[in-house]
Write a protein that holds these residues in place. Structure first.
Motif, PDB file in Angstrom:
ATOM      1  N   LEU A 129       0.837  -1.210   0.000  1.00  0.00           N
ATOM      2  CA  LEU A 129       0.000   0.000   0.000  1.00  0.00           C
ATOM      3  C   LEU A 129       0.868   1.255   0.000  1.00  0.00           C
ATOM      4  CD1 LEU A 129      -2.845  -0.820   2.581  1.00  0.00           C
ATOM      5  CD2 LEU A 129      -2.924  -0.956   0.089  1.00  0.00           C
ATOM      6  N   ASN A 167       0.592   4.121  -2.748  1.00  0.00           N
ATOM      7  CA  ASN A 167       0.290   5.494  -2.319  1.00  0.00           C
ATOM      8  C   ASN A 167       1.363   6.471  -2.811  1.00  0.00           C
ATOM      9  OD1 ASN A 167       0.509   7.651   0.184  1.00  0.00           O
ATOM     10  ND2 ASN A 167      -1.588   7.136  -0.411  1.00  0.00           N
ATOM     11  N   LEU A 175       0.877   7.240  -6.412  1.00  0.00           N
ATOM     12  CA  LEU A 175      -0.255   8.155  -6.633  1.00  0.00           C
ATOM     13  C   LEU A 175       0.139   9.594  -6.306  1.00  0.00           C
ATOM     14  CD1 LEU A 175      -3.224   6.068  -5.184  1.00  0.00           C
ATOM     15  CD2 LEU A 175      -3.130   7.002  -7.495  1.00  0.00           C
ATOM     16  N   ARG A 176       0.803   9.756  -5.182  1.00  0.00           N
ATOM     17  CA  ARG A 176       1.198  11.113  -4.757  1.00  0.00           C
ATOM     18  C   ARG A 176       2.216  11.725  -5.716  1.00  0.00           C
ATOM     19  NH1 ARG A 176       1.378  12.722   1.270  1.00  0.00           N
ATOM     20  NH2 ARG A 176      -0.439  11.719   2.122  1.00  0.00           N
ATOM     21  N   ILE A 223      -6.835  14.265  -4.738  1.00  0.00           N
ATOM     22  CA  ILE A 223      -5.358  14.250  -4.761  1.00  0.00           C
ATOM     23  C   ILE A 223      -4.833  15.510  -5.454  1.00  0.00           C
ATOM     24  CG2 ILE A 223      -3.343  13.036  -5.734  1.00  0.00           C
ATOM     25  CD1 ILE A 223      -4.741  10.403  -5.109  1.00  0.00           C
ATOM     26  N   PHE A 281      -5.168  14.604   1.047  1.00  0.00           N
ATOM     27  CA  PHE A 281      -4.710  13.230   1.226  1.00  0.00           C
ATOM     28  C   PHE A 281      -5.409  12.602   2.417  1.00  0.00           C
ATOM     29  CE2 PHE A 281      -0.999  15.327  -0.852  1.00  0.00           C
ATOM     30  CZ  PHE A 281      -1.150  14.696  -2.083  1.00  0.00           C
ATOM     31  N   LEU A 306      -3.228   5.910   3.407  1.00  0.00           N
ATOM     32  CA  LEU A 306      -2.648   4.923   2.496  1.00  0.00           C
ATOM     33  C   LEU A 306      -3.666   4.200   1.616  1.00  0.00           C
ATOM     34  CD1 LEU A 306       0.177   3.002   4.399  1.00  0.00           C
ATOM     35  CD2 LEU A 306       0.372   4.828   2.713  1.00  0.00           C
ATOM     36  N   GLN A 347      -6.196   5.532   0.128  1.00  0.00           N
ATOM     37  CA  GLN A 347      -6.793   6.431  -0.862  1.00  0.00           C
ATOM     38  C   GLN A 347      -6.348   6.061  -2.283  1.00  0.00           C
ATOM     39  OE1 GLN A 347      -5.590  10.516  -0.483  1.00  0.00           O
ATOM     40  NE2 GLN A 347      -7.536  11.279  -1.279  1.00  0.00           N
ATOM     41  N   VAL A 403      -6.617   3.232  -3.770  1.00  0.00           N
ATOM     42  CA  VAL A 403      -6.163   1.836  -3.942  1.00  0.00           C
ATOM     43  C   VAL A 403      -7.352   0.946  -4.320  1.00  0.00           C
ATOM     44  CG1 VAL A 403      -5.077  -0.136  -2.817  1.00  0.00           C
ATOM     45  CG2 VAL A 403      -4.325   2.178  -2.262  1.00  0.00           C
ATOM     46  N   ASP A 422       0.211  -3.979   5.533  1.00  0.00           N
ATOM     47  CA  ASP A 422      -0.986  -3.546   4.802  1.00  0.00           C
ATOM     48  C   ASP A 422      -2.250  -4.015   5.529  1.00  0.00           C
ATOM     49  OD1 ASP A 422       0.731  -2.463   3.012  1.00  0.00           O
ATOM     50  OD2 ASP A 422       0.461  -3.984   1.468  1.00  0.00           O
ATOM     51  N   HIS A 443      -3.080  -1.560   8.195  1.00  0.00           N
ATOM     52  CA  HIS A 443      -3.720  -0.326   7.711  1.00  0.00           C
ATOM     53  C   HIS A 443      -5.174  -0.588   7.309  1.00  0.00           C
ATOM     54  CE1 HIS A 443      -0.187   2.189   7.844  1.00  0.00           C
ATOM     55  NE2 HIS A 443       0.524   1.264   7.230  1.00  0.00           N
TER      56      HIS A 443
END
Lengths: 70, 473
Positions: B13, B17, B20-21, B67, B72, B75, B77, B79, B230, B233
């Protein structure tokens, strides 16, 4: 049958029914043992389980708990 | 934006993440990639009940907007994930793996799904499962409206049940994580057979509102993913009190393994027989190596044995009676005969004949077993045991055949940890620990109620020594 919480609407689209029909054809044939023999075997299994649970002394038992209490 | 590599969902994850960021991919890219994989690869494993591409696209676009504005949410977000098809998802069939419910549609989402949506996770598929989560007891892996769950490591082998699709979809890299459920073994078994990490939370920690009920007093929902971290989370995302679930413990969970006691201060129980006689021979090297990893971490290991109770008989009686009530309409209407597995049909019918006296006796004995397990955990912080004592069975093999390679007598050890742990509502984590004959082997940590952080802290360290292996596609 039961589900916790959300209510069932029963709304089904034609596409969903078509998907379900295809899915149901994928279900394999039931096992070879005749159903009444399966049921007899299943009942016997519960009798065996009852016997093995029955072997445990309830001398120290309390009332049953229906919710796990940490 | 970017082309998502075909093996990207084997990532953690944290890696997803970060991608993505860094705008390497959008959430939409990931959702589309997951849907493509689920549609192209999912049928190879009978892992998918339904791909929900349109909904996934809409959710992903929302996440991408967030995003872009630097909102944010953690983690999870953006996925993609899959959910066992016993969790209600509005407007789409929730078939519970069973033909009689193939057209069933709910108008709300299960609480655990709502919570993941709030965290920004994107549902891409409902995943296949054993019909009615195996209630009644099935003989063949084919006990599902979607066919037998096939193992990504070897498609002639079963992916395990009842969260078959959840295990297979993660192992095949179709989604980075999935939700499964366990009444007695249904998270741990597919995690073990598919070589992924599976976390069975303490009973009551994650809400079951909106989930099919099989046993009110045993059902639990938990994650399957590649890494223990993971799972921590994800559990944080789904846990928490819920007034819609009468079994809810009313507790939140925060993933904070750094605050768990260090391994050097922990006492671990294990049974030598579980790592020798109880275990199929090909699994012994991997599991003994895994046990030694925990020892090298500083855990003090000492022999342990489960208290003497008929755990399997208790679980079967309790599930039989509760499922007999839950599915009374299905059984009495005769629609139960539409299920795929003859043994399961008979088991549900016979379960509905369990008397109140037998059920209550089982529940009283269960209370005694819980008390003795609490006593056992005065001496130990954690129990270490093979998750399963053999590798995934062949798809065509009957699952109720007695083992021909292992003795049934001898010391009890901890081999009944699955029914025992479920009866007592204990948390457990299944960790892949190598291969035997090309198939995954798994070791399990079982803890006291609500000690998920302790289990996860050990699991994280373990996976640094033995990271999960991936199957070839």
């Amino acid at each position: 049958m039961e589900m916790r919480g959300p209510k069932q609407t029963g709304r089904v689209t034609r596409r969903q029914l078509a998907v379900s029909a295809v899915l149901s054809t994928l279900a394999p044939a039931a096992g070879q043992t005749p159903p009444d023999e399966e049921l007899r075997a299943a009942r016997e299994a519960f009798v065996r389980r009852r016997a093995s649970i029955g072997n445990v002394s309830l001398a120290m038992a309390t009332e049953p708990a229906f919710k796990f209490v940490p | 934006m970017g082309q998502v590599p075909g093996d990207f969902f084997f990532s953690s994850l944290g890696e997803i993440n970060a991608a993505l960021r860094a705008r390497r991919f959008t959430a939409l890219d990931l959702a589309e990639a997951s849907c493509n994989l689920l549609e192209s690869q999912g049928p190879k494993y009978n892992a998918v009940a339904l791909v929900v591409r349109e909904d996934a696209r809409a959710s992903a676009r929302e996440v991408d907007r967030d995003i872009k504005r630097q909102r944010f949410r953690g983690l999870l977000q953006g996925v993609p994930f899959g959910a066992k098809d016993l969790l209600a998802y509005h407007g789409h069939p929730t078939a519970w793996g069973a033909k009689p419910y193939a057209a069933q549609v709910f108008d709300e989402d299960a609480t655990v799904l709502k919570r993941l949506f709030k965290a920004g996770a994107i549902l891409t598929a409902k995943l296949a499962m054993v019909e009615l989560a195996g209630g009644g007891g099935y003989r063949y892996a084919s006990a599902s409206v979607t066919g037998p769950g096939l193992n990504p490591w070897d498609r002639t082998r079963w992916s395990g049940g009842s969260s078959s699709g959840s295990g297979a979809a993660v192992a095949a890299g179709l989604v980075p994580f999935a939700l499964g459920s366990e009444t007695s073994g249904s998270i741990l078994t597919p995690a073990a057979f598919c070589g992924v990490t599976g976390l069975r939370p303490t009973y009551g920690l994650a809400s079951r509102a909106g989930a099919m009920a099989l046993s009110w007093t045993l059902d639990k929902i938990g994650p399957l993913a590649w890494y223990a971290e993971d799972c921590g989370h994800i559990l944080q995302g789904i846990a928490g009190g819920d007034s819609h679930d009468p079994g809810s413990a009313g507790k939140s969970y925060y993933y904070a393994p750094q605050y768990a006691r260090p391994a050097e201060q922990l006492r671990a129980g294990f049974a030598p027989a579980d790592f020798s006689d109880h275990l199929d021979e090909p699994l012994r090297p991997a599991l003994n190596d895994a046990l030694n990893v925990f020892r090298k971490m500083g855990l003090q290991t000492k022999e342990a044995e489960l208290p003497d109770f008929p755990y399997s008989a208790l679980v079967s009686t309790i599930i039989g009676a509760e499922a007999g009530s839950i599915f009374a309409e299905l059984i009495e209407s005769g629609k139960v005969d539409e299920l795929a597995d003859a043994r399961q049909i008979a088991g549900l019918k016979a379960g509905s004949e369990v008397t109140a006296k037998d059920y209550l006796r089982a529940m009283r004995v269960r209370t005694m077993a819980q008390a003795e397990l609490r006593q056992l955990f005065l001496d130990f912080d954690v129990l270490i045991v093979p998750t399963r004592f053999s590798v995934a069975s062949k798809v065509s093999d009957p699952l109720d055949a007695p083992s021909t390679t292992r003795p049934s007598g001898g010391p009890r050890g901890l081999r009944d940890h699955i029914p025992a742990g479920n009866l007592a509502g204990l948390p457990a984590i299944a960790l892949p620990c190598g291969l035997a004959g090309g198939l995954p082997v798994s070791i399990c940590l079982v803890g006291r109620p609500f000690t998920e952080n302790l289990l996860l802290s050990l699991a994280n360290r373990f996976q640094k020594a033995i990271p999960p292996a991936r199957p070839k596609r």
